[in-house]
Design an enzyme around this catalytic site. Structure first.
Site, PDB file in Angstrom:
ATOM      1  N   TYR A  73       0.661  -1.429   0.056  1.00  0.00           N
ATOM      2  CA  TYR A  73       0.119  -0.088  -0.052  1.00  0.00           C
ATOM      3  C   TYR A  73       0.854   1.048  -0.053  1.00  0.00           C
ATOM      4  O   TYR A  73       1.675   1.377   1.080  1.00  0.00           O
ATOM      5  CB  TYR A  73      -0.880   0.027   1.180  1.00  0.00           C
ATOM      6  CG  TYR A  73      -1.873  -1.296   1.124  1.00  0.00           C
ATOM      7  CD1 TYR A  73      -2.257  -1.709   0.026  1.00  0.00           C
ATOM      8  CD2 TYR A  73      -2.403  -1.667   2.340  1.00  0.00           C
ATOM      9  CE1 TYR A  73      -3.069  -3.169   0.036  1.00  0.00           C
ATOM     10  CE2 TYR A  73      -3.206  -2.753   2.532  1.00  0.00           C
ATOM     11  CZ  TYR A  73      -3.705  -3.401   1.265  1.00  0.00           C
ATOM     12  OH  TYR A  73      -4.401  -4.494   1.547  1.00  0.00           O
ATOM     13  N   HIS A 136       0.147 -11.808   0.966  1.00  0.00           N
ATOM     14  CA  HIS A 136      -0.874 -10.841   0.188  1.00  0.00           C
ATOM     15  C   HIS A 136      -1.296 -11.358  -1.341  1.00  0.00           C
ATOM     16  O   HIS A 136      -0.474 -11.511  -2.132  1.00  0.00           O
ATOM     17  CB  HIS A 136      -0.130  -9.607   0.061  1.00  0.00           C
ATOM     18  CG  HIS A 136      -1.277  -8.268  -0.263  1.00  0.00           C
ATOM     19  ND1 HIS A 136      -0.690  -7.151  -0.057  1.00  0.00           N
ATOM     20  CD2 HIS A 136      -2.461  -8.183  -0.458  1.00  0.00           C
ATOM     21  CE1 HIS A 136      -1.547  -6.382  -0.406  1.00  0.00           C
ATOM     22  NE2 HIS A 136      -2.715  -7.033  -0.665  1.00  0.00           N
TER      23      HIS A 136
HETATM   24  P1  NAD Z   1     -13.196   0.108   1.021  1.00  0.00           P
HETATM   25  O1  NAD Z   1     -14.529  -0.574   0.392  1.00  0.00           O
HETATM   26  O2  NAD Z   1     -13.285  -0.043   2.558  1.00  0.00           O
HETATM   27  O3  NAD Z   1     -13.146   1.566   0.418  1.00  0.00           O
HETATM   28  C1  NAD Z   1     -12.435   2.457   0.930  1.00  0.00           C
HETATM   29  C2  NAD Z   1     -12.675   3.766   0.247  1.00  0.00           C
HETATM   30  O4  NAD Z   1     -13.922   4.418   0.998  1.00  0.00           O
HETATM   31  C3  NAD Z   1     -11.667   5.093   0.542  1.00  0.00           C
HETATM   32  O5  NAD Z   1     -11.453   6.119  -0.550  1.00  0.00           O
HETATM   33  C4  NAD Z   1     -12.051   5.847   1.756  1.00  0.00           C
HETATM   34  O6  NAD Z   1     -11.675   6.955   2.075  1.00  0.00           O
HETATM   35  C5  NAD Z   1     -13.771   5.763   1.411  1.00  0.00           C
HETATM   36  N1  NAD Z   1     -14.566   5.836   2.634  1.00  0.00           N
HETATM   37  C6  NAD Z   1     -14.166   5.097   3.755  1.00  0.00           C
HETATM   38  N2  NAD Z   1     -15.342   5.452   4.866  1.00  0.00           N
HETATM   39  C7  NAD Z   1     -16.061   6.220   4.121  1.00  0.00           C
HETATM   40  C8  NAD Z   1     -17.360   6.882   4.449  1.00  0.00           C
HETATM   41  N3  NAD Z   1     -17.978   6.928   5.745  1.00  0.00           N
HETATM   42  N4  NAD Z   1     -17.721   7.721   3.242  1.00  0.00           N
HETATM   43  C9  NAD Z   1     -17.424   7.942   2.344  1.00  0.00           C
HETATM   44  N5  NAD Z   1     -16.215   7.214   1.731  1.00  0.00           N
HETATM   45  C10 NAD Z   1     -15.659   6.401   2.752  1.00  0.00           C
HETATM   46  O7  NAD Z   1     -12.012  -0.450   0.374  1.00  0.00           O
HETATM   47  P2  NAD Z   1     -10.546  -0.814   0.960  1.00  0.00           P
HETATM   48  O8  NAD Z   1      -9.863   0.181   1.273  1.00  0.00           O
HETATM   49  O9  NAD Z   1      -9.932  -1.554  -0.516  1.00  0.00           O
HETATM   50  O10 NAD Z   1     -10.584  -2.193   1.801  1.00  0.00           O
HETATM   51  C11 NAD Z   1     -10.551  -2.007   3.287  1.00  0.00           C
HETATM   52  C12 NAD Z   1      -9.174  -2.379   3.592  1.00  0.00           C
HETATM   53  O11 NAD Z   1      -9.371  -3.755   3.592  1.00  0.00           O
HETATM   54  C13 NAD Z   1      -7.807  -2.155   3.066  1.00  0.00           C
HETATM   55  O12 NAD Z   1      -7.628  -0.654   3.406  1.00  0.00           O
HETATM   56  C14 NAD Z   1      -7.053  -2.970   3.139  1.00  0.00           C
HETATM   57  O13 NAD Z   1      -6.629  -2.821   4.623  1.00  0.00           O
HETATM   58  C15 NAD Z   1      -7.813  -4.344   2.979  1.00  0.00           C
HETATM   59  N6  NAD Z   1      -7.947  -4.870   2.049  1.00  0.00           N
HETATM   60  C16 NAD Z   1      -7.175  -6.084   1.634  1.00  0.00           C
HETATM   61  C17 NAD Z   1      -6.956  -6.404   0.472  1.00  0.00           C
HETATM   62  C18 NAD Z   1      -6.046  -7.804   0.209  1.00  0.00           C
HETATM   63  O14 NAD Z   1      -5.507  -8.175   1.164  1.00  0.00           O
HETATM   64  N7  NAD Z   1      -5.886  -8.323  -0.860  1.00  0.00           N
HETATM   65  C19 NAD Z   1      -7.812  -6.089  -0.568  1.00  0.00           C
HETATM   66  C20 NAD Z   1      -8.746  -5.020  -0.445  1.00  0.00           C
HETATM   67  C21 NAD Z   1      -8.546  -4.424   0.924  1.00  0.00           C
END
Ligand code: NAD
Length: 333
Positions: A73, A136
């Site tokens: 990230y 990952h």
């Molecule tokens: P998400 O679906 O959580 O969306 C994140 C987006 O939504 C960001 O732009 C954030 O600013 C925005 N957001 C958050 N809260 C909000 C709100 N209340 N109103 C409007 N916008 C909002 O997607 P993500 O960040 O990809 O997934 C969450 C976490 O899961 C990641 O940060 C990561 O830690 C993990 N993840 C891991 C993998 C993997 O290991 N392969 C893949 C995807 C996500």
């Protein structure tokens, strides 16, 4: 959008208004809402580092104890920033990071890199152990290597006390299931497979996780930004029809006087078979709003209407990983 009752987690407790669930057979109790730290690495857009640090502190103060990050990230930026924010507060959190992915097209699942990766992450995160160390996006690796080399190397690090538990993460469910059936893992993290846009995690992954006692972490309840007022970033892999459905759902929620993100997250938090739902956050406002989503209920009628809006694209799956590791992707009309 129903799910089998047998997935219900028994080990749940509420402290100071936050619910914590046991992650599979580990001894980790994680908050039902987890702090996804990828936005701290400017993955979605440029963020303010000071605001990000304050968001981490606010989250901890409000009882969020599960933090997930990766060297990938922001190409180590998210780990650096999270490490700085956790300075002095490390013992208050369950810290998860990853190994194997280091760039958009740069993967290395070798044992040697796993060991080096952990050492590097420990430095950036300013700690001497990781609670959950995850391989990952395993679908980009060679399955034989992941099963016979990567995971055993991670287990050796666990024996040395550098990682308390180990897990795998990725998008194609068939690959996650294949690994979990071949070799013991403590947790599986998948993303964009259970939220208002999709629910195939329930039928494909949950029975296997239950059989092996593996903890399940659900990420991207906002479908990586699609289920927000702001919409998805340009790099989002979903086709236009899926983005359009998200926009329509957001518009519908606005008319009903509710925020689409609240509805989307509440739906995920209600999944009792998931230990924690990770939400990407980098501001105090989003932390507050997402905690609000946890406190509020959503009417079944509204959820029903949302499911009608997203029905034409529901359960759409995009290709991810090596061809042999991918789930078959959907066709859209
Ligand atoms: P998400 O679906 O959580 O969306 C994140 C987006 O939504 C960001 O732009 C954030 O600013 C925005 N957001 C958050 N809260 C909000 C709100 N209340 N109103 C409007 N916008 C909002 O997607 P993500 O960040 O990809 O997934 C969450 C976490 O899961 C990641 O940060 C990561 O830690 C993990 N993840 C891991 C993998 C993997 O290991 N392969 C893949 C995807 C996500």
């Amino acid at each position: 959008m129903s799910r089998p009752e047998e997935n219900a987690i028994q080990n749940s407790q509420v402290r100071h208004g936050m619910e914590y669930r046991r992650l599979g057979r580990t001894d980790l109790d994680v908050s039902v809402i987890g702090f996804g730290a990828s936005p701290l690495g400017d993955v979605f857009r440029r963020t303010d580092p000071l605001e990000g640090r304050l968001a981490v502190h606010r989250a901890i103060d409000e009882g969020i104890n599960f933090f997930d990050v990766s060297p990938y990230y922001g190409l180590t930026l998210a780990e650096e920033r999270l490490g700085a924010a956790l300075d002095g507060r490390r013992n208050e959190v369950v810290l998860a990071t990853k190994c194997g992915r280091y760039g958009l097209d740069y993967f290395d699942f070798s044992a040697e890199r796993v060991v080096r990766s952990l050492e590097e992450s420990l430095k950036r995160l300013r700690t001497d152990y990781i609670d959950l160390f995850q391989a990952h996006d395993v679908e980009f690796g060679d399955m034989q290597q992941v099963i016979e080399e990567t995971i055993p190397a991670m287990r050796r690090l666990q024996e040395q006390g550098k990682a308390r538990f180990i897990g795998i993460t990725g998008y194609p469910l068939k690959t996650l299931v294949k690994i979990a059936n071949a070799v013991p893992v403590d947790s599986i993290l998948t993303y964009c497979r259970y939220n208002l846009m999709i629910n195939d995690m329930d039928t494909v992954l949950m029975p296997v996780a239950k059989k092996h006692g593996v903890g399940v972490i659900n990420a991207s309840g906002l479908h990586m930004g699609i289920l927000t007022e702001q919409g998805a970033p340009d790099w989002h892999p979903a086709p236009q029809a899926v983005r359009d459905a998200g926009r329509e759902a957001a518009e519908f929620c606005r008319q009903q006087g509710v925020d689409v993100s609240h509805v989307a997250l509440r739906h995920c938090f209600d999944h009792s078979g998931v230990a924690s739902t990770l939400v990407g956050m980098s501001t105090r406002r989003h932390v507050e709003e997402n905690l609000e989503a946890l406190r509020n209920q959503v009417s079944p009628e509204l959820l029903k209407q949302m499911s009608v809006i997203v029905a034409p694209v529901f359960n759409y799956v995009w290709p991810s990983g090596r061809p042999e590791n991918r789930d078959s992707s959907s066709a859209l009309n």
